[in-house]
Motif scaffolding. Structure first.
Motif, mmCIF file in Angstrom:
data_model
loop_
_atom_site.group_PDB
_atom_site.id
_atom_site.type_symbol
_atom_site.label_atom_id
_atom_site.label_comp_id
_atom_site.label_asym_id
_atom_site.label_seq_id
_atom_site.Cartn_x
_atom_site.Cartn_y
_atom_site.Cartn_z
ATOM 1 N N GLN A 84 0.855 -1.188 0.000
ATOM 2 C CA GLN A 84 0.000 0.000 0.000
ATOM 3 C C GLN A 84 0.886 1.231 0.000
ATOM 4 O O GLN A 84 1.804 1.349 0.827
ATOM 5 C CB GLN A 84 -0.921 0.010 1.225
ATOM 6 C CG GLN A 84 -1.904 -1.154 1.278
ATOM 7 C CD GLN A 84 -2.779 -1.097 2.513
ATOM 8 O OE1 GLN A 84 -2.696 -0.160 3.304
ATOM 9 N NE2 GLN A 84 -3.607 -2.108 2.686
ATOM 10 N N SER A 95 -7.948 -9.824 6.779
ATOM 11 C CA SER A 95 -8.788 -8.743 7.302
ATOM 12 C C SER A 95 -8.029 -8.015 8.409
ATOM 13 O O SER A 95 -7.172 -8.588 9.079
ATOM 14 C CB SER A 95 -10.111 -9.291 7.846
ATOM 15 O OG SER A 95 -9.878 -10.264 8.847
ATOM 16 N N ASP A 136 -10.244 -1.338 10.659
ATOM 17 C CA ASP A 136 -10.168 -0.054 9.968
ATOM 18 C C ASP A 136 -10.809 1.008 10.850
ATOM 19 O O ASP A 136 -12.036 1.153 10.889
ATOM 20 C CB ASP A 136 -10.886 -0.157 8.617
ATOM 21 C CG ASP A 136 -10.732 1.107 7.785
ATOM 22 O OD1 ASP A 136 -9.944 1.979 8.185
ATOM 23 O OD2 ASP A 136 -11.397 1.206 6.737
ATOM 24 N N ASN A 192 -13.000 4.056 9.262
ATOM 25 C CA ASN A 192 -14.430 3.880 8.990
ATOM 26 C C ASN A 192 -15.051 3.209 10.212
ATOM 27 O O ASN A 192 -15.038 1.987 10.332
ATOM 28 C CB ASN A 192 -14.641 3.022 7.744
ATOM 29 C CG ASN A 192 -14.064 3.656 6.505
ATOM 30 O OD1 ASN A 192 -14.207 4.855 6.295
ATOM 31 N ND2 ASN A 192 -13.391 2.863 5.687
ATOM 32 N N LYS A 241 -11.449 -3.936 7.292
ATOM 33 C CA LYS A 241 -10.987 -3.983 5.914
ATOM 34 C C LYS A 241 -10.675 -5.444 5.604
ATOM 35 O O LYS A 241 -9.880 -6.077 6.302
ATOM 36 C CB LYS A 241 -9.737 -3.129 5.738
ATOM 37 C CG LYS A 241 -9.229 -3.067 4.302
ATOM 38 C CD LYS A 241 -7.901 -2.336 4.226
ATOM 39 C CE LYS A 241 -8.065 -0.892 4.639
ATOM 40 N NZ LYS A 241 -6.780 -0.148 4.494
ATOM 41 N N ARG A 242 -11.307 -5.974 4.562
ATOM 42 C CA ARG A 242 -11.230 -7.412 4.308
ATOM 43 C C ARG A 242 -10.999 -7.681 2.818
ATOM 44 O O ARG A 242 -11.667 -7.098 1.968
ATOM 45 C CB ARG A 242 -12.517 -8.102 4.768
ATOM 46 C CG ARG A 242 -12.515 -9.624 4.662
ATOM 47 C CD ARG A 242 -13.799 -10.198 5.213
ATOM 48 N NE ARG A 242 -13.854 -11.647 5.101
ATOM 49 C CZ ARG A 242 -13.377 -12.488 5.999
ATOM 50 N NH1 ARG A 242 -12.793 -12.012 7.096
ATOM 51 N NH2 ARG A 242 -13.463 -13.798 5.828
ATOM 52 N N ARG A 243 -10.068 -8.575 2.535
ATOM 53 C CA ARG A 243 -9.805 -9.058 1.183
ATOM 54 C C ARG A 243 -9.875 -10.579 1.232
ATOM 55 O O ARG A 243 -9.146 -11.211 2.014
ATOM 56 C CB ARG A 243 -8.423 -8.631 0.686
ATOM 57 C CG ARG A 243 -8.338 -7.145 0.327
ATOM 58 C CD ARG A 243 -8.107 -6.272 1.517
ATOM 59 N NE ARG A 243 -6.762 -6.423 2.060
ATOM 60 C CZ ARG A 243 -6.419 -6.110 3.312
ATOM 61 N NH1 ARG A 243 -7.333 -5.652 4.150
ATOM 62 N NH2 ARG A 243 -5.182 -6.260 3.717
#
Length: 493
Positions: free
Chosen positions: A213, A349, A352, A355, A368-370
């Motif tokens: 990132q 994950s 975050d 948010n 936050k999850r991918r």
């Protein structure tokens, strides 16, 4: 002289003629013998084949108190008795059907797998014999089909009561299941599976999560303020009014600022230039390894659980924990040889905090999850990149005082510009290996190399770990002899 010669020629010609006739007679006799030989061989072959067919289709029941007769299901056998009979009876007609062809011959048809009794009586009503009739699935055809569909498999087929017993070794789980499916066609719901799967049936899955990132943000703003006894004005969003002590109020996060003011009497003019530039790089790398038996599910979680309050119908608040971190669920199946089928669920994950939800008293962070879910096939040692994500977000804003910001050069004092860009790239690579257990002394642990320090090492030499009791034998000893920057082992930077 000529007559003698002629006479001699005639005698010689007669002898040659007689010789030729003898050869023709011998040849005809040879052909007759050859035809007779072929005829005898053909008759012998027909008799042999007739005897074989008769031996396969006839079962003879001897006189006595009891006998056994095996009949394949949906097939018939003809039974001959040495003693003439007058009456026949079958205990369970649903298992076998009988009919008499003569007073010595019985036709028996197998209908349903099972065991029943055939009773044979003479004209006086006296018992000749009791025949135990066993009707079983026709495994001869099943063996033939099994050999055609699964050639080379070491699977043995037997009958037991009214079912089929499969034993031996199958080369893979899929072939074992095919054998069971085929047997189900011949004996539904009556299959005993005693087979085992040969070869390596344990799969180790190595998954690599790699994420980068990058974020860049730049902003440049200017503010102008004018103050006097009867007038006060201000432009810009990052400037507070001039304080009584003459200090400027800088915006939050300002890295560089330049401010100056000038005044005549009670009239003052102040200008503030603010600049902000942020750059950041984040790298996330995780390499979970997990081993499971073929066909069994394996789960892995490296992370934690986050408490989330949940309101109930009666107004009570309960807490539910949501897992986060590196998650891996997979089901391996060894199809054949070193070919592996994988059903895989992988996720990364993290919390975050940017948010989040807050109602003033309670704050709940977002996640936050991918994640990815897929099915792939690969061979031992091969790798797949099963997921990839490239995300590029760009934000460019420009704020200005109407009309004044459009003035060349001087208009920069009435404008504020902001630039943000963030990029994220995620790749998930999996590698499957067929593995077998090993001896315990061949494995090493990260704790094998480091032991707590002694008081002497800690207070006198300032060492936080002692290497005095490192293993010296086996693979663990070999790893222990390496330093932390070695080519393998555990690396610490």
């Amino acid at each position: 002289m000529s007559k003698d010669l002629a006479h001699g020629v005639d005698k010689r010609g007669q002898k040659i003629h007689r010789l030729r006739r003898g050869q023709e007679a011998g040849h005809m006799k040879y052909m007759s013998n050859l035809r007779a030989t072929f005829l005898v061989a053909s008759l012998s072959l027909v008799i042999a084949l007739t005897g074989v067919c008769r031996a396969e289709s006839l079962r003879v029941v001897r006189s006595g108190t009891s006998s056994d007769l095996s009949v394949p299901m949906n097939r018939a056998v003809v039974v001959e008795s040495d003693v003439p009979f007058a009456e026949l009876s079958i205990a369970n007609p649903a298992i076998a059907d009988i009919s008499s062809l003569s007073n010595r011959t019985i036709y028996v048809l197998g209908k349903t797998p099972g065991i029943t009794t055939l009773t044979i009586l003479d004209a006086a009503g006296k018992l000749i014999t009791n025949v135990e009739v066993r009707v079983a699935p026709d495994i001869a055809e099943f063996k033939e089909r099994l050999g055609q569909i699964l050639p080379g498999e070491k699977i043995e087929v037997r009958t037991a009561n009214d079912g089929i017993v499969l034993s031996g070794t199958a080369s893979s789980t899929q072939k074992l299941q095919r054998a069971l499916d085929l047997a189900e066609r011949y004996a539904p719901d009556r299959i005993s599976n005693l087979m085992v799967v040969g070869g390596v049936q344990q799969v180790m899955l190595k998954v690599r999560f790699a994420e980068m990132q990058r974020a860049v943000s730049k902003s440049l703003s200017s503010s102008l303020t004018v103050q006097g006894d009867d007038v006060a004005s201000e432009t810009g969003t990052l400037l507070g009014s001039l304080q009584n002590n003459g200090q400027f109020n800088y915006g939050e996060g300002t890295i560089g600022a330049l401010g100056f003011r000038m005044g005549v009497g009670a009239f003052e003019v102040g200008v503030l230039l603010e600049a902000l530039e942020n750059k950041g790089v984040v790298r996330t790398l995780a390499e979970p390894n997990l081993t499971a038996l073929s066909g069994q599910e394996a789960k892995f979680l490296a992370g934690g659980e986050y408490p989330i309050p949940i309101a109930q119908e009666d107004g009570a608040i309960t807490v539910e924990f949501k897992p986060f971190g590196v998650e891996l669920n997979f089901i391996p199946r060894v199809i054949e040889g070193d070919l592996i089928n994988l059903e895989l669920d992988a996720a990364v994950s993290s919390i975050d905090s940017a948010n989040s939800y807050s109602d003033g008293t309670l704050r709940i962070n977002a996640f936050k999850r991918r994640e990815t879910s897929t099915t792939v096939e690969m061979r031992d040692g091969e790798s797949f990149a099963i997921a990839g994500l490239l995300q590029d977000d760009f934000l460019d804003t420009n704020g200005q005082v109407p009309w004044l910001g459009d003035i060349p050069v001087l208009g920069a004092l009435f404008r504020s510009a902001e630039y943000q860009r963030s990029q994220s790239e995620l790749v998930i690579i999996i590698t499957a290996h067929l593995v077998t257990p090993t001896q315990g002394e061949a494995l090493s642990l990260p704790t094998d190399r480091v032991t707590p320090p002694t008081e002497k090492d800690l207070f006198l030499f300032g060492r936080v770990a002692s290497n005095a009791k490192r293993p010296s034998k086996g693979a663990a000893g070999e790893v222990a002899r390496q330093d932390f920057s070695g080519s393998y082992g555990y690396v610490m930077d």
